[in-house]
Design a protein around this motif. Structure first.
Motif, PDB file in Angstrom:
ATOM      1  N   PRO A 115       3.661   7.802 -34.292  1.00 49.69           N
ATOM      2  CA  PRO A 115       2.847   7.283 -33.061  1.00 49.69           C
ATOM      3  C   PRO A 115       3.679   7.877 -31.836  1.00 49.69           C
ATOM      4  N   MET A 116       2.863   9.068 -31.268  1.00 50.08           N
ATOM      5  CA  MET A 116       3.366   9.886 -30.182  1.00 50.08           C
ATOM      6  C   MET A 116       2.851   9.423 -28.894  1.00 50.08           C
ATOM      7  N   THR A 117       3.790   9.523 -27.814  1.00 51.70           N
ATOM      8  CA  THR A 117       3.531   9.443 -26.457  1.00 51.70           C
ATOM      9  C   THR A 117       3.431  10.922 -25.863  1.00 51.70           C
ATOM     10  N   PRO A 118       2.713  11.037 -24.769  1.00 49.53           N
ATOM     11  CA  PRO A 118       2.651  12.356 -24.249  1.00 49.53           C
ATOM     12  C   PRO A 118       4.033  12.855 -23.598  1.00 49.53           C
ATOM     13  N   ASP A 119       4.807  12.093 -23.103  1.00 54.32           N
ATOM     14  CA  ASP A 119       6.163  12.285 -22.622  1.00 54.32           C
ATOM     15  C   ASP A 119       7.368  12.300 -23.518  1.00 54.32           C
ATOM     16  N   GLY A 120       6.907  11.763 -24.915  1.00 56.42           N
ATOM     17  CA  GLY A 120       8.108  11.684 -26.048  1.00 56.42           C
ATOM     18  C   GLY A 120       8.878  10.420 -26.205  1.00 56.42           C
ATOM     19  N   THR A 121       8.916   9.633 -24.897  1.00 58.94           N
ATOM     20  CA  THR A 121       9.787   8.802 -24.681  1.00 58.94           C
ATOM     21  C   THR A 121       9.210   7.339 -25.355  1.00 58.94           C
TER      22      THR A 121
END
Length: 419
Positions: free
Chosen positions: A358-364
């Motif tokens: 589950p990835m966010t576009p900013d990594g956090t």
């Protein structure tokens, strides 16, 4: 307080442990028959705060275009699975590919990851838990001088964040991984992160769930979550194929599947599934096997020692929610271990696996409160769910208990994306 946790992966179960410890009546619900049976099942095995970095980095869009032209590449995009949601997420990721955002995002990620490793060490002191763990660090190996130069930016952030590290020559790498002696001519240098650890995530979660049960946590398995029921500004229950489950407070820990579930109650999170693959093979020659984790920078593949096995994890495939296990993706991770540790294990007996990160576009990750009074989030950890799990769980538990978290909360909540 009755707490219902949606998801029994490493994020859900670690959250259950901390919430139960603080005195809550906790129930965990999941569609699988056992805990940690999806993304947490066969990940790379790294607990790598020092290697915590967002995918969105300067130069990545150009690198990505080159990777798409290569047969053995860390990134693949399934054209047939591209849709509007995928394109929007990729656009947001590209928007973060600049020096300012990269440094800000990496600092946030490392803040959670460093704290998480400390929480893991504290748990080991509190309870007896076995998960084939090692504490010998991570070694990133570089095959080209260009990679060595590019790593200087990451090393600068490590220095700024006070993370212990050591820049290595090719010969220095042998001090940490003697089995590389047969292939050292393929390496020009490395970076060692001594405080990183390794371990079998699935085994850890399985054992921790037993401790949760001893504290009274209830696990409701083989139960498909259909939707959140909302009235006014509160969640009133969770609809499932086994009926409705009610609690006072709800925690979303469904990884990639959090996105659509939250959208149904008006919460938009940019969490997108990025498929990863792994091989798990038995060790044949222990003297030829890695001692800890070796990260092959060229192919973005992690090779990790887990007891009498080797876990090889890597490849990022953008294919929406397509969970098909593709044999052609096996080549990338097979090639890396065959190149660096050719005599270590039996590839013919390797177990091939894939999972959705589950990835966010900013990594956090996205942690803490939402604009719904009794709904909290612990999702969006990407490739670092195992690395960030304990810290994220403790942080969210503190927020749910109206306590001040041990680490700075700046940039960790959904608020960073705007309401």
């Amino acid at each position: 307080m009755k707490v219902l946790i949606l998801g029994s992966g490493v994020i859900g179960v670690t959250s259950a442990w901390y919430l139960a410890k603080s005195g809550h009546d906790v129930t965990v619900i999941d569609r699988q028959s056992t805990v940690a049976n999806e993304t947490s099942f066969a990940n790379a095995g790294q607990i790598s705060p020092g290697y915590s970095a967002p995918w969105a980095a300067p130069g990545i869009p150009i690198k990505a275009m080159k990777w798409l032209m290569q047969e053995l590449a860390p990134l693949k995009i399934s054209i047939k699975d591209l849709d509007t949601e995928t394109m929007l997420w990729m656009t947001k990721l590209v928007a973060n590919c600049n020096t300012k955002d990269y440094h800000r995002n990496k600092s946030r990620m490392m803040r959670v990851a460093e704290y998480s490793r400390d929480c893991l060490r504290a748990i080991r002191e509190e309870i007896n838990i076995n998960y084939d763990h090692r504490t010998q660090g991570t070694m990133q190996v570089f095959r080209t001088r260009t990679q060595v130069e590019s790593a200087k930016k990451d090393i600068q952030v490590l220095t700024e964040c006070g993370v212990e590290h050591k820049v290595l020559s090719a010969e220095d790498c042998l001090d940490y991984e003697p089995a590389l002696k047969h292939t050292i001519h393929k390496i020009v240098g490395g970076l060692h992160l001594p405080n990183d650890e390794t371990g079998d995530c699935h085994q850890f979660v399985t054992e921790l769930a037993k401790d949760c049960e001893r504290m009274g946590v209830k696990f409701v398995m083989n139960t498909s979550i259909e939707k959140l029921n909302k009235q006014g500004n509160e969640i009133t229950g969770v609809a499932t194929d086994k009926g409705e489950f009610k609690a006072d407070t709800y925690l979303m820990a469904l990884g990639s599947y959090s996105t659509h579930m939250l959208a149904n109650v008006g919460i938009k999170v940019p969490v997108y599934p990025v498929k990863g693959y792994s091989l798990t093979l038995p060790i044949e020659d222990y003297s030829a096997a890695p001692e800890s984790t070796v990260m092959d920078e060229t192919y973005k593949v992690a090779i990790t020692r887990l007891g009498d096995r080797i876990r090889v994890g890597g490849t990022a495939e953008i294919a929406a929610y397509n969970t098909t296990l593709l044999e052609k993706r096996r080549k990338n991770i097979e090639y890396s271990i065959a190149e660096l540790f050719p005599h270590a294990g039996d590839l013919g007996k390797a177990e091939f696996w894939s999972g959705l990160r589950p990835m966010t576009p900013d990594g956090t990750p996205i942690l803490g409160k939402t604009n719904i009074d009794n709904l909290f989030l612990n999702t969006g950890h990407g490739t670092l769910g195992w690395t960030m799990s304990l810290g994220s769980a403790k942080f969210v538990s503190d927020v749910m208990n109206d306590q001040t978290p041990d680490i700075d909360s700046e940039g960790l909540s959904i608020d960073r994306y705007g309401r």
